[in-house]
Design a protein around this motif. Sequence first.
Motif, mmCIF file in Angstrom:
data_model
loop_
_atom_site.group_PDB
_atom_site.id
_atom_site.type_symbol
_atom_site.label_atom_id
_atom_site.label_comp_id
_atom_site.label_asym_id
_atom_site.label_seq_id
_atom_site.Cartn_x
_atom_site.Cartn_y
_atom_site.Cartn_z
ATOM 1 N N GLY A 106 0.614 -1.269 0.192
ATOM 2 C CA GLY A 106 0.163 -0.043 -0.259
ATOM 3 C C GLY A 106 0.902 1.459 -0.140
ATOM 4 N N GLY A 108 3.009 3.004 -2.557
ATOM 5 C CA GLY A 108 2.882 3.549 -3.740
ATOM 6 C C GLY A 108 4.111 2.499 -4.697
ATOM 7 N N LYS A 109 4.351 1.111 -4.298
ATOM 8 C CA LYS A 109 5.083 0.686 -5.401
ATOM 9 C C LYS A 109 4.530 0.290 -6.975
ATOM 10 N N SER A 110 2.966 0.119 -7.222
ATOM 11 C CA SER A 110 2.724 -0.210 -7.800
ATOM 12 C C SER A 110 2.277 0.753 -8.835
ATOM 13 N N THR A 111 1.791 2.200 -7.633
ATOM 14 C CA THR A 111 1.778 3.668 -8.236
ATOM 15 C C THR A 111 2.849 3.746 -9.116
ATOM 16 N N ARG A 140 -6.208 2.637 -12.359
ATOM 17 C CA ARG A 140 -5.447 2.728 -11.778
ATOM 18 C C ARG A 140 -4.098 3.530 -12.846
ATOM 19 N N THR A 273 -0.329 11.790 -4.556
ATOM 20 C CA THR A 273 -2.278 12.374 -5.077
ATOM 21 C C THR A 273 -2.800 11.900 -4.894
ATOM 22 N N GLY A 276 -1.788 10.549 -8.746
ATOM 23 C CA GLY A 276 -0.025 9.443 -8.750
ATOM 24 C C GLY A 276 0.813 10.090 -8.152
#
Length: 463
Positions: A106, A108-111, A140, A273, A276
Amino acid sequence: MAVQGNKGKTAFFCTNCGNEFSKWMGRCPSCGQWNTLQEQTVVTGKPAKNASSEHLRPLSESKPMHLHEIGSAQERRISLSNGEVDRLLGGGLVEGSLVLLGGEPGIGKSTLSIQIPLGCPSLKTLYVSGEESPRQVKMRADRIGGDNSNVYIYSETRMEAILKEAEAMRPDLVIVDSVQTMFSEAIDSSAGSVSQIKETASMLLHFAKYTGIPVILIGHITKDGYIAGPKLLEHIVDVVLQFEGDDRGSYRLLRSIKNRFGSTSELAVFEMTSGGLREVTNPSEMLMPMHEQGLSGTAIAAMLDGLRPFLFEVQALVSSAAYGTAQRSSTGFDVRRLNMLLAVLEKRAGFKLTMKDVFLNMAGGLKVTDPACDLAVVSAVLSSNFDYALPSDVCFAGEVGLSGEIRPVGQVERRITEALRLGFRKVYISKYASFDKSVLAGGDMQVVKVGDIPSLVKALFRS
Ligand code: TYD
Ligand code: MG
Protein backbone atom coordinates in the motif's frame (compact mmCIF):
# COMPACT_ATOMS: atom_id res chain seq x y z
CA MET A 1 13.80 -35.33 7.79
CA ALA A 2 15.88 -33.73 5.11
CA VAL A 3 15.23 -36.14 2.23
CA GLN A 4 11.74 -37.26 1.29
CA GLY A 5 11.89 -40.24 -1.04
CA ASN A 6 11.16 -39.39 -4.63
CA LYS A 7 9.52 -36.08 -3.84
CA GLY A 8 12.97 -34.53 -3.78
CA LYS A 9 15.26 -33.03 -1.22
CA THR A 10 13.97 -30.51 1.23
CA ALA A 11 15.86 -28.00 3.26
CA PHE A 12 15.03 -25.30 5.75
CA PHE A 13 15.19 -21.70 4.62
CA CYS A 14 15.15 -18.65 6.82
CA THR A 15 12.37 -16.36 5.63
CA ASN A 16 14.29 -13.37 6.91
CA CYS A 17 17.78 -13.75 5.50
CA GLY A 18 17.26 -16.60 3.04
CA ASN A 19 20.02 -18.85 4.36
CA GLU A 20 19.63 -22.57 3.94
CA PHE A 21 19.98 -25.19 6.70
CA SER A 22 19.67 -28.95 6.72
CA LYS A 23 17.61 -29.13 9.90
CA TRP A 24 15.02 -27.06 11.68
CA MET A 25 16.11 -24.75 14.44
CA GLY A 26 14.13 -22.34 16.58
CA ARG A 27 16.48 -19.51 15.85
CA CYS A 28 18.27 -18.77 12.61
CA PRO A 29 22.01 -19.02 13.35
CA SER A 30 22.70 -16.59 10.58
CA CYS A 31 20.46 -13.57 11.28
CA GLY A 32 19.36 -14.42 14.81
CA GLN A 33 15.60 -14.19 14.13
CA TRP A 34 13.30 -16.61 15.93
CA ASN A 35 10.93 -19.00 14.25
CA THR A 36 11.76 -18.03 10.69
CA LEU A 37 12.91 -21.42 9.35
CA GLN A 38 10.56 -23.08 6.86
CA GLU A 39 10.92 -26.44 5.21
CA GLN A 40 10.94 -26.33 1.44
CA THR A 41 11.70 -28.55 -1.49
CA VAL A 42 14.91 -27.68 -3.27
CA VAL A 43 15.07 -30.19 -6.13
CA THR A 44 11.95 -31.69 -7.68
CA GLY A 45 13.37 -34.37 -9.90
CA LYS A 46 12.20 -32.57 -13.06
CA PRO A 47 15.12 -30.32 -13.72
CA ALA A 48 14.50 -30.20 -17.47
CA LYS A 49 11.82 -27.60 -16.88
CA ASN A 50 14.08 -25.62 -14.63
CA ALA A 51 15.85 -24.09 -17.58
CA SER A 52 15.86 -20.46 -16.65
CA SER A 53 15.24 -18.98 -20.10
CA GLU A 54 17.48 -21.53 -21.74
CA HIS A 55 16.34 -20.42 -25.13
CA LEU A 56 17.66 -16.91 -24.66
CA ARG A 57 20.63 -15.91 -26.76
CA PRO A 58 23.25 -13.78 -25.08
CA LEU A 59 23.96 -10.40 -26.71
CA SER A 60 27.63 -11.30 -26.96
CA GLU A 61 29.52 -14.46 -26.15
CA SER A 62 31.48 -13.96 -22.98
CA LYS A 63 35.15 -14.96 -22.74
CA PRO A 64 37.86 -14.06 -20.25
CA MET A 65 39.30 -10.68 -21.23
CA HIS A 66 42.39 -8.76 -20.32
CA LEU A 67 41.48 -5.87 -18.08
CA HIS A 68 43.00 -3.30 -20.45
CA GLU A 69 40.97 -4.65 -23.35
CA ILE A 70 37.76 -3.72 -21.66
CA GLY A 71 36.42 -0.42 -22.88
CA SER A 72 35.76 2.18 -20.21
CA ALA A 73 32.66 3.49 -21.94
CA GLN A 74 29.83 4.15 -19.54
CA GLU A 75 26.96 1.71 -19.29
CA ARG A 76 24.07 2.73 -21.47
CA ARG A 77 21.38 4.36 -19.45
CA ILE A 78 17.73 4.80 -20.20
CA SER A 79 16.02 7.91 -18.89
CA LEU A 80 12.70 7.18 -17.20
CA SER A 81 11.54 10.79 -17.60
CA ASN A 82 11.10 10.94 -13.85
CA GLY A 83 13.79 13.26 -12.53
CA GLU A 84 13.83 11.89 -9.01
CA VAL A 85 13.92 8.21 -9.98
CA ASP A 86 16.59 8.86 -12.61
CA ARG A 87 18.72 10.69 -10.07
CA LEU A 88 18.27 7.90 -7.54
CA LEU A 89 19.42 5.33 -10.08
CA GLY A 90 22.55 7.38 -10.73
CA GLY A 91 21.37 8.96 -14.00
CA GLY A 92 18.81 6.58 -15.48
CA LEU A 93 18.16 2.87 -15.69
CA VAL A 94 21.19 0.85 -16.81
CA GLU A 95 20.56 -1.54 -19.70
CA GLY A 96 20.24 -5.13 -18.58
CA SER A 97 19.94 -4.25 -14.91
CA LEU A 98 17.58 -5.82 -12.40
CA VAL A 99 16.07 -3.31 -9.99
CA LEU A 100 14.18 -4.38 -6.90
CA LEU A 101 11.53 -1.94 -5.72
CA GLY A 102 10.67 -2.84 -2.14
CA GLY A 103 8.23 -1.47 0.40
CA GLU A 104 5.29 -2.21 2.64
CA PRO A 105 1.96 -3.08 1.01
CA GLY A 106 0.00 0.00 0.00
CA ILE A 107 2.93 2.39 0.01
CA GLY A 108 2.87 3.08 -3.72
CA LYS A 109 5.10 0.55 -5.49
CA SER A 110 2.54 -0.33 -8.15
CA THR A 111 1.64 3.33 -8.56
CA LEU A 112 5.23 4.36 -9.20
CA SER A 113 5.92 1.48 -11.53
CA ILE A 114 2.91 2.13 -13.76
CA GLN A 115 3.56 5.86 -13.61
CA ILE A 116 7.05 5.45 -15.06
CA PRO A 117 6.00 3.96 -18.43
CA LEU A 118 2.98 6.29 -18.64
CA GLY A 119 5.35 9.24 -18.41
CA CYS A 120 7.75 7.72 -20.88
CA PRO A 121 5.87 6.77 -24.06
CA SER A 122 9.06 6.17 -26.03
CA LEU A 123 9.70 3.05 -23.95
CA LYS A 124 7.84 -0.06 -24.97
CA THR A 125 6.95 -1.53 -21.60
CA LEU A 126 5.67 -4.90 -20.55
CA TYR A 127 3.94 -4.62 -17.19
CA VAL A 128 3.36 -8.04 -15.69
CA SER A 129 0.80 -8.01 -12.94
CA GLY A 130 0.37 -11.01 -10.71
CA GLU A 131 -1.66 -9.12 -8.15
CA GLU A 132 -4.20 -7.14 -10.07
CA SER A 133 -6.37 -7.84 -13.06
CA PRO A 134 -5.72 -5.86 -16.26
CA ARG A 135 -8.89 -3.87 -15.52
CA GLN A 136 -7.59 -2.84 -12.12
CA VAL A 137 -4.28 -1.78 -13.64
CA LYS A 138 -6.17 0.16 -16.31
CA MET A 139 -8.25 1.97 -13.69
CA ARG A 140 -5.10 3.00 -11.85
CA ALA A 141 -3.43 4.09 -15.09
CA ASP A 142 -6.47 6.19 -16.01
CA ARG A 143 -6.32 7.89 -12.65
CA ILE A 144 -2.67 8.76 -13.17
CA GLY A 145 -3.08 9.85 -16.78
CA GLY A 146 -0.25 10.09 -19.27
CA ASP A 147 0.39 8.37 -22.55
CA ASN A 148 -0.56 4.70 -22.52
CA SER A 149 0.14 3.97 -26.18
CA ASN A 150 3.26 1.90 -25.54
CA VAL A 151 2.35 0.03 -22.35
CA TYR A 152 1.37 -3.63 -22.45
CA ILE A 153 -0.33 -5.23 -19.47
CA TYR A 154 0.08 -8.94 -18.94
CA SER A 155 -1.73 -10.70 -16.16
CA GLU A 156 0.32 -13.82 -15.48
CA THR A 157 2.19 -15.47 -12.64
CA ARG A 158 4.03 -18.33 -14.35
CA MET A 159 7.62 -17.26 -14.92
CA GLU A 160 8.09 -19.54 -17.91
CA ALA A 161 5.18 -17.92 -19.74
CA ILE A 162 6.30 -14.44 -18.79
CA LEU A 163 9.83 -14.92 -20.07
CA LYS A 164 8.59 -16.49 -23.28
CA GLU A 165 6.28 -13.55 -23.92
CA ALA A 166 8.94 -11.00 -23.00
CA GLU A 167 11.44 -12.70 -25.26
CA ALA A 168 9.05 -12.61 -28.20
CA MET A 169 7.98 -9.04 -27.58
CA ARG A 170 11.42 -7.55 -26.85
CA PRO A 171 10.18 -4.52 -24.93
CA ASP A 172 12.47 -1.74 -23.66
CA LEU A 173 11.45 -2.32 -20.07
CA VAL A 174 9.85 -5.15 -18.11
CA ILE A 175 8.06 -4.54 -14.81
CA VAL A 176 7.08 -7.50 -12.63
CA ASP A 177 4.54 -6.88 -9.86
CA SER A 178 5.32 -8.65 -7.54
CA VAL A 179 8.01 -11.24 -6.78
CA GLN A 180 5.78 -12.81 -4.12
CA THR A 181 3.10 -13.79 -6.64
CA MET A 182 5.36 -15.29 -9.30
CA PHE A 183 6.29 -18.93 -9.53
CA SER A 184 8.31 -21.28 -11.65
CA GLU A 185 6.74 -24.59 -12.62
CA ALA A 186 10.09 -26.24 -12.02
CA ILE A 187 9.88 -25.71 -8.29
CA ASP A 188 7.55 -27.65 -6.14
CA SER A 189 6.51 -25.02 -3.66
CA SER A 190 3.93 -22.31 -3.61
CA ALA A 191 4.41 -18.77 -4.86
CA GLY A 192 5.92 -16.55 -2.21
CA SER A 193 8.11 -19.26 -0.70
CA VAL A 194 11.82 -18.68 -0.32
CA SER A 195 12.80 -21.00 -3.16
CA GLN A 196 10.22 -19.53 -5.56
CA ILE A 197 11.31 -16.00 -4.77
CA LYS A 198 14.95 -16.85 -5.35
CA GLU A 199 14.18 -18.68 -8.57
CA THR A 200 11.96 -15.88 -9.89
CA ALA A 201 14.70 -13.33 -9.22
CA SER A 202 17.43 -15.39 -10.80
CA MET A 203 15.32 -16.12 -13.88
CA LEU A 204 14.70 -12.40 -14.29
CA LEU A 205 18.37 -11.60 -13.70
CA HIS A 206 19.31 -14.11 -16.37
CA PHE A 207 16.75 -12.58 -18.73
CA ALA A 208 17.98 -9.02 -18.08
CA LYS A 209 21.64 -9.89 -18.55
CA TYR A 210 21.12 -11.91 -21.69
CA THR A 211 18.73 -9.59 -23.48
CA GLY A 212 19.94 -6.24 -22.15
CA ILE A 213 16.35 -5.39 -21.23
CA PRO A 214 16.12 -3.77 -17.79
CA VAL A 215 13.69 -5.32 -15.33
CA ILE A 216 11.98 -3.66 -12.38
CA LEU A 217 10.89 -6.23 -9.84
CA ILE A 218 8.48 -5.29 -7.07
CA GLY A 219 8.70 -6.94 -3.64
CA HIS A 220 6.65 -6.49 -0.48
CA ILE A 221 8.17 -6.24 2.93
CA THR A 222 6.51 -5.83 6.28
CA LYS A 223 7.44 -3.09 8.76
CA ASP A 224 10.36 -5.11 10.09
CA GLY A 225 11.46 -6.43 6.70
CA TYR A 226 10.30 -9.82 7.85
CA ILE A 227 8.38 -11.58 5.09
CA ALA A 228 10.46 -13.52 2.60
CA GLY A 229 11.40 -11.30 -0.23
CA PRO A 230 13.47 -8.19 -0.62
CA LYS A 231 15.90 -8.98 2.19
CA LEU A 232 16.97 -12.23 0.67
CA LEU A 233 17.11 -10.79 -2.84
CA GLU A 234 19.43 -7.93 -2.06
CA HIS A 235 22.54 -9.79 -3.18
CA ILE A 236 20.98 -11.09 -6.39
CA VAL A 237 19.74 -7.82 -7.87
CA ASP A 238 21.78 -4.85 -9.12
CA VAL A 239 19.82 -2.07 -7.47
CA VAL A 240 17.52 -2.00 -4.45
CA LEU A 241 15.17 0.94 -4.11
CA GLN A 242 13.07 1.03 -0.99
CA PHE A 243 9.92 2.98 -0.28
CA GLU A 244 9.46 4.36 3.20
CA GLY A 245 6.94 6.63 4.76
CA ASP A 246 4.14 6.38 7.19
CA ASP A 247 0.78 5.25 5.92
CA ARG A 248 -1.02 8.14 7.58
CA GLY A 249 1.01 10.83 5.87
CA SER A 250 1.07 11.38 2.14
CA TYR A 251 4.84 11.67 1.83
CA ARG A 252 6.94 8.80 0.60
CA LEU A 253 10.70 8.52 0.70
CA LEU A 254 12.39 6.42 -1.93
CA ARG A 255 15.86 5.40 -0.91
CA SER A 256 18.57 3.62 -2.78
CA ILE A 257 19.91 0.87 -0.50
CA LYS A 258 22.14 -0.81 -3.01
CA ASN A 259 23.29 0.39 -6.40
CA ARG A 260 25.90 -1.31 -8.52
CA PHE A 261 25.87 1.69 -10.87
CA GLY A 262 25.73 4.66 -8.55
CA SER A 263 25.73 6.04 -5.06
CA THR A 264 23.56 4.71 -2.26
CA SER A 265 23.29 7.93 -0.37
CA GLU A 266 20.54 9.26 -2.61
CA LEU A 267 17.01 9.88 -1.49
CA ALA A 268 13.93 11.04 -3.36
CA VAL A 269 10.74 12.40 -1.91
CA PHE A 270 7.28 11.94 -3.37
CA GLU A 271 3.81 12.98 -2.37
CA MET A 272 0.91 10.60 -2.95
CA THR A 273 -1.86 12.59 -4.61
CA SER A 274 -5.11 11.59 -6.26
CA GLY A 275 -3.25 11.55 -9.57
CA GLY A 276 -0.33 9.37 -8.48
CA LEU A 277 3.03 10.20 -6.97
CA ARG A 278 4.25 13.76 -7.36
CA GLU A 279 7.98 14.49 -7.20
CA VAL A 280 8.88 16.78 -4.32
CA THR A 281 12.05 18.57 -5.34
CA ASN A 282 12.22 20.83 -2.28
CA PRO A 283 11.55 18.47 0.61
CA SER A 284 12.45 20.97 3.33
CA GLU A 285 9.55 23.15 2.32
CA MET A 286 6.94 20.53 3.16
CA LEU A 287 8.48 19.84 6.55
CA MET A 288 8.57 23.40 7.70
CA PRO A 289 6.27 24.81 10.37
CA MET A 290 2.64 25.24 9.47
CA HIS A 291 2.20 28.26 11.74
CA GLU A 292 3.27 31.87 11.42
CA GLN A 293 4.44 32.63 14.92
CA GLY A 294 6.72 30.45 16.93
CA LEU A 295 5.00 28.01 19.26
CA SER A 296 6.68 26.62 22.32
CA GLY A 297 7.96 23.08 21.99
CA THR A 298 9.16 23.30 18.41
CA ALA A 299 12.67 23.53 17.03
CA ILE A 300 14.04 23.16 13.51
CA ALA A 301 16.70 20.53 12.87
CA ALA A 302 19.13 20.74 9.97
CA MET A 303 19.44 17.07 9.17
CA LEU A 304 21.16 15.13 6.43
CA ASP A 305 19.75 11.99 4.96
CA GLY A 306 22.44 10.45 2.83
CA LEU A 307 23.79 13.53 1.16
CA ARG A 308 20.53 15.37 1.13
CA PRO A 309 19.99 18.21 3.60
CA PHE A 310 16.54 18.54 5.13
CA LEU A 311 15.25 21.14 7.49
CA PHE A 312 12.29 19.99 9.46
CA GLU A 313 10.32 20.71 12.57
CA VAL A 314 10.83 18.72 15.76
CA GLN A 315 7.84 18.96 18.09
CA ALA A 316 7.96 18.20 21.79
CA LEU A 317 5.36 18.33 24.51
CA VAL A 318 6.43 18.22 28.13
CA SER A 319 3.69 18.05 30.73
CA SER A 320 3.25 16.88 34.30
CA ALA A 321 2.68 13.14 34.46
CA ALA A 322 -0.98 12.38 35.00
CA TYR A 323 -0.24 8.93 36.41
CA GLY A 324 2.45 7.73 38.73
CA THR A 325 4.98 6.90 36.04
CA ALA A 326 5.91 9.37 33.37
CA GLN A 327 5.20 8.49 29.75
CA ARG A 328 7.82 8.80 27.08
CA SER A 329 6.64 8.51 23.55
CA SER A 330 8.27 9.35 20.29
CA THR A 331 7.29 9.19 16.62
CA GLY A 332 10.10 9.09 14.08
CA PHE A 333 12.87 9.29 16.66
CA ASP A 334 14.41 6.46 18.65
CA VAL A 335 12.72 6.47 22.06
CA ARG A 336 15.87 5.11 23.73
CA ARG A 337 17.82 8.04 22.38
CA LEU A 338 15.10 10.38 23.67
CA ASN A 339 15.44 8.81 27.12
CA MET A 340 19.18 9.24 26.95
CA LEU A 341 18.82 12.93 26.05
CA LEU A 342 16.34 13.45 28.89
CA ALA A 343 18.76 11.78 31.31
CA VAL A 344 21.53 14.08 30.10
CA LEU A 345 19.28 17.12 30.63
CA GLU A 346 18.55 15.93 34.14
CA LYS A 347 22.04 14.96 35.16
CA ARG A 348 24.13 17.60 33.37
CA ALA A 349 21.83 20.60 33.45
CA GLY A 350 19.63 19.91 36.47
CA PHE A 351 16.23 19.76 34.75
CA LYS A 352 13.78 17.65 36.72
CA LEU A 353 12.04 15.71 33.99
CA THR A 354 11.52 12.41 35.81
CA MET A 355 7.94 13.25 36.71
CA LYS A 356 7.10 14.75 33.35
CA ASP A 357 5.44 13.12 30.36
CA VAL A 358 7.47 13.77 27.24
CA PHE A 359 6.06 13.35 23.73
CA LEU A 360 8.16 13.84 20.65
CA ASN A 361 7.14 14.04 17.03
CA MET A 362 9.07 14.54 13.80
CA ALA A 363 7.18 16.53 11.16
CA GLY A 364 5.91 14.86 8.01
CA GLY A 365 6.15 11.31 9.37
CA LEU A 366 9.90 11.43 8.89
CA LYS A 367 12.02 8.73 10.53
CA VAL A 368 15.17 10.34 11.77
CA THR A 369 18.50 8.67 12.46
CA ASP A 370 20.96 11.53 12.00
CA PRO A 371 22.54 12.28 15.41
CA ALA A 372 22.66 15.95 14.40
CA CYS A 373 18.97 16.12 15.35
CA ASP A 374 19.82 15.75 19.06
CA LEU A 375 20.31 19.46 19.50
CA ALA A 376 16.91 20.30 18.01
CA VAL A 377 15.25 17.58 20.13
CA VAL A 378 16.83 18.94 23.31
CA SER A 379 15.89 22.51 22.35
CA ALA A 380 12.28 21.54 21.58
CA VAL A 381 11.99 19.72 24.93
CA LEU A 382 13.44 22.71 26.79
CA SER A 383 11.21 25.12 24.87
CA SER A 384 8.12 23.14 25.85
CA ASN A 385 9.33 22.75 29.42
CA PHE A 386 9.77 26.54 29.79
CA ASP A 387 6.73 27.22 27.60
CA TYR A 388 8.86 29.66 25.70
CA ALA A 389 8.81 29.80 21.90
CA LEU A 390 12.10 29.84 20.07
CA PRO A 391 12.47 32.44 17.31
CA SER A 392 11.21 31.08 13.99
CA ASP A 393 14.44 31.79 12.10
CA VAL A 394 16.83 29.58 14.09
CA CYS A 395 17.84 26.01 13.41
CA PHE A 396 20.06 23.40 15.03
CA ALA A 397 22.68 20.85 14.01
CA GLY A 398 24.61 19.06 16.74
CA GLU A 399 24.95 15.78 18.53
CA VAL A 400 24.56 15.59 22.29
CA GLY A 401 27.03 13.38 24.18
CA LEU A 402 26.51 11.62 27.50
CA SER A 403 28.41 14.24 29.44
CA GLY A 404 26.18 16.96 28.03
CA GLU A 405 28.73 18.16 25.50
CA ILE A 406 27.56 19.28 22.07
CA ARG A 407 29.55 17.36 19.51
CA PRO A 408 30.26 18.40 15.94
CA VAL A 409 28.43 16.72 13.07
CA GLY A 410 29.49 16.11 9.47
CA GLN A 411 28.76 18.25 6.44
CA VAL A 412 27.96 21.43 8.33
CA GLU A 413 28.35 23.40 5.10
CA ARG A 414 25.50 21.54 3.38
CA ARG A 415 23.24 22.12 6.34
CA ILE A 416 24.07 25.82 6.49
CA THR A 417 23.56 26.25 2.75
CA GLU A 418 20.10 24.66 2.97
CA ALA A 419 19.22 26.80 6.02
CA LEU A 420 20.32 29.93 4.17
CA ARG A 421 18.27 28.96 1.16
CA LEU A 422 15.18 28.66 3.33
CA GLY A 423 15.71 32.04 4.96
CA PHE A 424 17.09 31.08 8.35
CA ARG A 425 19.18 33.66 10.18
CA LYS A 426 20.80 31.69 12.96
CA VAL A 427 22.17 28.18 13.26
CA TYR A 428 23.37 26.56 16.49
CA ILE A 429 26.24 24.14 16.07
CA SER A 430 28.95 22.61 18.24
CA LYS A 431 31.71 24.78 19.64
CA TYR A 432 34.12 22.18 18.32
CA ALA A 433 32.83 22.18 14.75
CA SER A 434 34.91 23.62 11.97
CA PHE A 435 33.53 24.45 8.56
CA ASP A 436 34.29 26.34 5.41
CA LYS A 437 33.27 29.95 6.13
CA SER A 438 32.76 30.67 2.44
CA VAL A 439 29.28 29.12 2.63
CA LEU A 440 28.20 32.15 4.64
CA ALA A 441 29.27 34.57 1.93
CA GLY A 442 26.48 36.73 0.62
CA GLY A 443 23.96 35.42 3.15
CA ASP A 444 22.77 36.91 6.39
CA MET A 445 23.45 34.01 8.74
CA GLN A 446 24.76 33.99 12.26
CA VAL A 447 26.50 30.81 13.40
CA VAL A 448 26.24 30.30 17.16
CA LYS A 449 28.66 27.80 18.65
CA VAL A 450 27.66 26.07 21.87
CA GLY A 451 29.81 23.67 23.85
CA ASP A 452 27.40 22.06 26.31
CA ILE A 453 23.77 22.00 27.47
CA PRO A 454 24.13 24.80 30.05
CA SER A 455 25.58 27.12 27.41
CA LEU A 456 22.79 26.16 25.01
CA VAL A 457 20.19 27.03 27.66
CA LYS A 458 21.94 30.33 28.29
CA ALA A 459 22.10 31.18 24.60
CA LEU A 460 18.47 30.26 23.94
CA PHE A 461 16.56 31.35 26.99
CA ARG A 462 18.61 33.81 29.00
CA SER A 463 19.72 36.32 26.43
P1 TYD B 1 -0.23 0.93 -4.52
O1 TYD B 1 0.66 1.59 -5.51
O2 TYD B 1 -1.14 -0.10 -5.03
O3 TYD B 1 0.68 0.32 -3.36
P2 TYD B 1 1.60 -1.00 -3.39
O4 TYD B 1 1.73 -1.46 -4.80
O5 TYD B 1 2.90 -0.54 -2.80
O6 TYD B 1 0.94 -2.01 -2.52
O7 TYD B 1 -1.13 2.04 -3.83
C1 TYD B 1 -0.84 2.76 -2.70
C2 TYD B 1 -1.99 3.57 -2.18
O8 TYD B 1 -2.03 4.79 -2.84
C3 TYD B 1 -3.34 2.95 -2.35
O9 TYD B 1 -3.87 2.75 -1.04
C4 TYD B 1 -4.17 3.98 -3.06
C5 TYD B 1 -3.34 5.21 -3.09
N1 TYD B 1 -3.36 5.94 -4.35
C6 TYD B 1 -3.54 7.31 -4.34
O10 TYD B 1 -3.74 7.93 -3.30
N2 TYD B 1 -3.53 8.00 -5.54
C7 TYD B 1 -3.34 7.38 -6.74
O11 TYD B 1 -3.33 8.03 -7.80
C8 TYD B 1 -3.14 5.96 -6.74
C9 TYD B 1 -2.92 5.22 -8.02
C10 TYD B 1 -3.14 5.28 -5.53
MG1 MG C 1 0.86 -3.20 -5.61
